[in-house]
Design an enzyme around this catalytic site. Sequence first.
Site, PDB file in Angstrom:
ATOM      1  N   ASP A  17       0.894  -1.491   0.309  1.00 46.51           N
ATOM      2  CA  ASP A  17      -0.045   0.545   0.104  1.00 46.51           C
ATOM      3  C   ASP A  17      -0.021   1.169  -0.368  1.00 46.51           C
ATOM      4  O   ASP A  17       1.889   0.851  -0.083  1.00 46.51           O
ATOM      5  CB  ASP A  17      -0.674   0.405   1.150  1.00 46.51           C
ATOM      6  N   GLY A  18      -0.131   2.255  -0.647  1.00 40.90           N
ATOM      7  CA  GLY A  18       1.324   3.800  -0.176  1.00 40.90           C
ATOM      8  C   GLY A  18       1.442   4.453  -1.540  1.00 40.90           C
ATOM      9  O   GLY A  18       2.082   5.425  -1.772  1.00 40.90           O
ATOM     10  N   SER A  62      -7.138  -5.759  -6.186  1.00 42.74           N
ATOM     11  CA  SER A  62      -8.191  -6.628  -6.092  1.00 42.74           C
ATOM     12  C   SER A  62      -9.198  -6.206  -6.914  1.00 42.74           C
ATOM     13  O   SER A  62      -9.002  -4.975  -7.749  1.00 42.74           O
ATOM     14  CB  SER A  62      -8.605  -5.451  -4.289  1.00 42.74           C
ATOM     15  N   ASN A  65     -10.337  -2.885  -7.211  1.00 42.24           N
ATOM     16  CA  ASN A  65      -9.709  -1.747  -8.148  1.00 42.24           C
ATOM     17  C   ASN A  65      -9.913  -1.016  -9.345  1.00 42.24           C
ATOM     18  O   ASN A  65      -9.669  -0.178  -9.566  1.00 42.24           O
ATOM     19  CB  ASN A  65      -8.086  -2.366  -7.589  1.00 42.24           C
ATOM     20  N   ARG A 185       1.758  -5.002   6.139  1.00 43.23           N
ATOM     21  CA  ARG A 185       1.051  -4.634   5.289  1.00 43.23           C
ATOM     22  C   ARG A 185       1.774  -3.234   5.389  1.00 43.23           C
ATOM     23  O   ARG A 185       2.099  -2.264   6.343  1.00 43.23           O
ATOM     24  CB  ARG A 185      -0.664  -3.917   5.348  1.00 43.23           C
ATOM     25  N   SER A 193      -8.030  -5.152   3.921  1.00 45.37           N
ATOM     26  CA  SER A 193      -8.796  -5.628   2.780  1.00 45.37           C
ATOM     27  C   SER A 193      -9.806  -6.711   1.398  1.00 45.37           C
ATOM     28  O   SER A 193      -9.199  -6.574   0.638  1.00 45.37           O
ATOM     29  CB  SER A 193      -8.046  -4.341   2.195  1.00 45.37           C
TER      30      SER A 193
HETATM   31  C1  FPP Z   1      -1.669  -0.151  -3.750  1.00 51.54           C
HETATM   32  O1  FPP Z   1      -1.300   1.935  -3.936  1.00 51.54           O
HETATM   33  C2  FPP Z   1      -0.720  -0.162  -4.495  1.00 51.54           C
HETATM   34  C3  FPP Z   1      -2.071  -0.390  -5.341  1.00 51.54           C
HETATM   35  C4  FPP Z   1      -3.267  -0.732  -5.647  1.00 51.54           C
HETATM   36  C5  FPP Z   1      -1.246  -1.738  -6.701  1.00 51.54           C
HETATM   37  C6  FPP Z   1       0.026  -2.233  -6.729  1.00 51.54           C
HETATM   38  C7  FPP Z   1       0.415  -2.344  -7.845  1.00 51.54           C
HETATM   39  C8  FPP Z   1       2.255  -2.529  -7.512  1.00 51.54           C
HETATM   40  C9  FPP Z   1       2.931  -2.773  -5.988  1.00 51.54           C
HETATM   41  C10 FPP Z   1       2.699  -2.431  -8.552  1.00 51.54           C
HETATM   42  C11 FPP Z   1       2.820  -3.356  -9.676  1.00 51.54           C
HETATM   43  C12 FPP Z   1       2.800  -4.528  -8.726  1.00 51.54           C
HETATM   44  C13 FPP Z   1       3.408  -5.778  -9.995  1.00 51.54           C
HETATM   45  C14 FPP Z   1       3.152  -7.107  -9.216  1.00 51.54           C
HETATM   46  C15 FPP Z   1       4.080  -5.670 -11.085  1.00 51.54           C
HETATM   47  P1  FPP Z   1      -2.304   2.609  -3.471  1.00 51.54           P
HETATM   48  O2  FPP Z   1      -2.800   3.141  -4.726  1.00 51.54           O
HETATM   49  O3  FPP Z   1      -3.540   2.621  -2.844  1.00 51.54           O
HETATM   50  O4  FPP Z   1      -1.845   3.914  -2.629  1.00 51.54           O
HETATM   51  P2  FPP Z   1      -1.959   5.104  -2.084  1.00 51.54           P
HETATM   52  O5  FPP Z   1      -3.490   3.769  -0.675  1.00 51.54           O
HETATM   53  O6  FPP Z   1      -1.242   6.231  -1.628  1.00 51.54           O
HETATM   54  O7  FPP Z   1      -3.476   5.648  -2.823  1.00 51.54           O
END
Ligand code: FPP
Length: 240
Positions: A17-18, A62, A65, A185, A193
């Site tokens: 996350d993040g 998810s 998402n 996490r 989640s």
């Molecule tokens: C959460 O951060 C992250 C995601 C929803 C996507 C996870 C994807 C990656 C780490 C990159 C690609 C992965 C692979 C396997 C190539 P967020 O966007 O919810 O962050 P925020 O909470 O700061 O908005």
Amino acid sequence: MEVSELKIPTHVSIIMDGNGRWAKKRGMPRTFGHKKGAEVVMDICQDADDLGIRYLTIYAFSTENWSRPSAEVRTLMLLFGKYLKICYNKAMENNMRVRIIGDKSALSPQLQESIRVLERDTEKFDGFHLQIAINYGSRDEMLRAMRAMMEDYKEGKFAADELDEARFSSYLDTADIPDPDLMIRTSGEQRLSNYLMWQHAYSEFYFTDTAWPDFNKEELVKALEAYTRRDRRYGKITEE
Ligand code: FPP
């Protein structure tokens, strides 16, 4: 704590996350955070393997998402496509088995094909096991499992009183994969989640304020230290 003193979990699951907040803080678009996040995934796989962890499961996308801005969803899907190719080469070099968990049917035909080939060609590898959750939601996974199970039940493949935890688990996307011992996490949120709800029944949870793009081996070791300390505390209580 010395690395040699660490208790190493067999299976670590991660909610990465993040990315968005990390990028915004730097005046960059959210997708910049996802790109950096994808690079971190590659390093952490190697670090986990070096530390002796056998299974790593990461939450990449998810079922919820899809409601993100369409440009962000597109970037993520492109990143997955690129990553699966890199992953293929890494898997070949490192005897790594890769599985994608989640409902693949909603993914693009190209992505589905890359997944099919990656899973097929790494099926026999067992040096390290990487599971990537894409279009994954625990409730969705359990409903898909229930539907498949009901079909088998209707066909008389088992009786109602033969339904136990092992049988139910065998219908999940994670069939044959041990449950996670430790769930990490990043970025401060302390929620599950919809992630591996059945599988996390007995897992230790570790939360860090570090955003995923800043996560590294040192942070992973910190999580393992916390995991080791908890185990020792538990050990003391049972001894008394
Ligand atoms: C959460 O951060 C992250 C995601 C929803 C996507 C996870 C994807 C990656 C780490 C990159 C690609 C992965 C692979 C396997 C190539 P967020 O966007 O919810 O962050 P925020 O909470 O700061 O908005």
